[in-house]
Design an enzyme around this catalytic site. Sequence first.
Site, mmCIF file in Angstrom:
data_model
loop_
_atom_site.group_PDB
_atom_site.id
_atom_site.type_symbol
_atom_site.label_atom_id
_atom_site.label_comp_id
_atom_site.label_asym_id
_atom_site.label_seq_id
_atom_site.Cartn_x
_atom_site.Cartn_y
_atom_site.Cartn_z
ATOM 1 N N CYS A 113 43.718 34.390 45.185
ATOM 2 C CA CYS A 113 43.282 35.449 46.112
ATOM 3 C C CYS A 113 42.123 35.011 46.999
ATOM 4 O O CYS A 113 41.827 35.657 48.008
ATOM 5 C CB CYS A 113 42.894 36.697 45.333
ATOM 6 S SG CYS A 113 44.147 37.210 44.180
ATOM 7 N N HIS A 252 38.597 41.457 49.126
ATOM 8 C CA HIS A 252 39.946 41.217 48.591
ATOM 9 C C HIS A 252 40.500 42.541 48.066
ATOM 10 O O HIS A 252 39.796 43.334 47.452
ATOM 11 C CB HIS A 252 39.906 40.184 47.463
ATOM 12 C CG HIS A 252 41.244 40.049 46.804
ATOM 13 N ND1 HIS A 252 42.394 39.817 47.531
ATOM 14 C CD2 HIS A 252 41.630 40.167 45.504
ATOM 15 C CE1 HIS A 252 43.429 39.781 46.704
ATOM 16 N NE2 HIS A 252 42.988 39.995 45.467
ATOM 17 N N ASN A 282 48.239 44.288 46.251
ATOM 18 C CA ASN A 282 47.516 43.018 46.195
ATOM 19 C C ASN A 282 48.479 41.895 46.589
ATOM 20 O O ASN A 282 49.465 41.661 45.901
ATOM 21 C CB ASN A 282 46.988 42.824 44.762
ATOM 22 C CG ASN A 282 46.209 41.529 44.574
ATOM 23 O OD1 ASN A 282 46.160 40.678 45.457
ATOM 24 N ND2 ASN A 282 45.603 41.384 43.404
HETATM 25 O O1 UT7 Z 1 43.621 39.756 42.485
HETATM 26 C C1 UT7 Z 1 43.099 39.052 41.427
HETATM 27 C C2 UT7 Z 1 42.182 39.819 40.630
HETATM 28 N N1 UT7 Z 1 42.816 40.958 40.027
HETATM 29 C C3 UT7 Z 1 42.070 41.936 39.637
HETATM 30 O O2 UT7 Z 1 40.875 41.871 39.849
HETATM 31 C C4 UT7 Z 1 42.700 43.071 38.919
HETATM 32 C C5 UT7 Z 1 41.670 43.738 38.081
HETATM 33 N N2 UT7 Z 1 42.134 44.786 37.195
HETATM 34 C C6 UT7 Z 1 42.578 45.984 37.597
HETATM 35 O O3 UT7 Z 1 42.737 46.245 38.769
HETATM 36 C C7 UT7 Z 1 42.767 47.042 36.525
HETATM 37 O O4 UT7 Z 1 42.251 46.569 35.315
HETATM 38 C C8 UT7 Z 1 44.246 47.481 36.317
HETATM 39 C C9 UT7 Z 1 44.712 48.293 37.510
HETATM 40 C C10 UT7 Z 1 45.133 46.267 36.138
HETATM 41 C C11 UT7 Z 1 44.362 48.362 35.085
HETATM 42 O O5 UT7 Z 1 43.478 49.465 35.175
HETATM 43 P P1 UT7 Z 1 42.511 49.849 33.957
HETATM 44 O O6 UT7 Z 1 41.813 51.069 34.355
HETATM 45 O O7 UT7 Z 1 41.674 48.619 33.682
HETATM 46 O O8 UT7 Z 1 43.534 50.173 32.829
HETATM 47 P P2 UT7 Z 1 43.685 49.487 31.387
HETATM 48 O O9 UT7 Z 1 44.236 48.100 31.512
HETATM 49 O O10 UT7 Z 1 42.406 49.664 30.650
HETATM 50 O O11 UT7 Z 1 44.781 50.412 30.745
HETATM 51 C C12 UT7 Z 1 44.555 51.776 30.507
HETATM 52 C C13 UT7 Z 1 45.841 52.404 30.007
HETATM 53 C C14 UT7 Z 1 46.533 51.617 28.896
HETATM 54 O O12 UT7 Z 1 47.063 52.545 27.988
HETATM 55 P P3 UT7 Z 1 46.323 52.819 26.581
HETATM 56 O O13 UT7 Z 1 46.267 51.491 25.892
HETATM 57 O O14 UT7 Z 1 44.951 53.332 26.962
HETATM 58 O O15 UT7 Z 1 47.207 53.822 25.942
HETATM 59 C C15 UT7 Z 1 47.677 50.961 29.616
HETATM 60 O O16 UT7 Z 1 48.793 50.715 28.782
HETATM 61 O O17 UT7 Z 1 46.787 52.505 31.078
HETATM 62 C C16 UT7 Z 1 48.038 51.986 30.652
HETATM 63 N N3 UT7 Z 1 48.751 51.443 31.786
HETATM 64 C C17 UT7 Z 1 49.574 52.179 32.555
HETATM 65 N N4 UT7 Z 1 49.954 53.467 32.501
HETATM 66 C C18 UT7 Z 1 50.805 53.902 33.440
HETATM 67 C C19 UT7 Z 1 48.688 50.182 32.278
HETATM 68 N N5 UT7 Z 1 49.491 50.081 33.358
HETATM 69 C C20 UT7 Z 1 50.049 51.302 33.543
HETATM 70 C C21 UT7 Z 1 50.946 51.828 34.493
HETATM 71 N N6 UT7 Z 1 51.288 53.128 34.415
HETATM 72 N N7 UT7 Z 1 51.446 51.067 35.487
#
Ligand code: UT7
Length: 325
Positions: A113, A252, A282
């Site tokens: 990225c 980004h 992204n």
């Molecule tokens: O470009 C390169 C760099 N990339 C980044 O910097 C990406 C950075 N990370 C992010 O943008 C975020 O961490 C994400 C968007 C990937 C995830 O968001 P989050 O708020 O960090 O969510 P999480 O990973 O802590 O997950 C929270 C919950 C989980 O469920 P439980 O374990 O709490 O029951 C996930 O399973 O959300 C769940 N989850 C979803 N639910 C519905 C994860 N993906 C989804 C989804 N739909 N698509």
Amino acid sequence: MKKVGIIGVGEYLPDRILTNAHLEKMVDTSDEWITTRTGIKERHIAAAGQAASDLGVLAAQQALHNAKMKAEDLELIVVATITGDMPFPSTAAIIQDKLGAKKAVCFDISAACAGFVYGISIAQQFISNGTYKNALVIGTEVLSSVTDWKDRNTCVLFGDGAGAAVLAEVPKGGIISTYLGCDGSKVGILNMPGGGSRNPATHATVDNRMHFLKMEGNELFKIAVNTMTRAAETVLKQANMTFADIDLIIPHQANSRIIMAVAKKLGIPEERVYLNIERCGNMSSASMVTALCEAVLEGKVKRGDTVLLDVFGAGLVWGACIIEW
Ligand code: UT7
């Protein structure tokens, strides 16, 4: 040393649009979750058979047109991509042929990225020291080809697209300051394990879904906020400037919550932050350059304005750049 600036930008986004409603039918997710957690509503997806060079060449043609430059006059082509047409030769070489840029020296860079900011930094060196008169820097990605469409943690985040910028000597302004960084100790939190010399393609690597990108999103989120904040502060300090000198910050586009957290830490109002994540998701190396291109074409970056680019991605790599337009 010569002053170097961007004299033309272009972009290409594939026609097919994948909305959150489409994704609701593919994995266990919802428009509400994707919108509130990421800021993404839709993303563009390349057609079957459309590769990174196909997208890149269309963006490049627009950038050359806007720069009023002919492809045959190009001296350097740098392509930032993690989804090149094939492992070798470079996608830059393939684009050189499609453009008819016979004179240009060509290579790809792998900085995920952060690729566009790494790319313009490299091009700037070559032009400012007099090696080449101009350069075309492209960020192009077909991330849909490495996305696991069964993994809701990642498949909602990415899109396909390409952007391009022509760089040349400018009488004033141009690239004022650039800062780049890397922390290779965190390779494990964002990568694609299969297909390289570590895990060459076998039936087992395919069965184990190793040819798809893997990400520890939550861990990355925190690092991204801190790293992008520090990168912006560092490049400003290098340039002896403050945020009062910046008209627009283009970050980004990984997650609108990351972007707004960075803006808050830096004390920058939302209206001075450019976003295209809602429409594009992204697009890794293509995100920064398409956002810059759109900001210019929409008149949000005007001649004499000062913009700050701030990037972060797999490596981990990061960078920031201040440009007087
Ligand atoms: O470009 C390169 C760099 N990339 C980044 O910097 C990406 C950075 N990370 C992010 O943008 C975020 O961490 C994400 C968007 C990937 C995830 O968001 P989050 O708020 O960090 O969510 P999480 O990973 O802590 O997950 C929270 C919950 C989980 O469920 P439980 O374990 O709490 O029951 C996930 O399973 O959300 C769940 N989850 C979803 N639910 C519905 C994860 N993906 C989804 C989804 N739909 N698509």
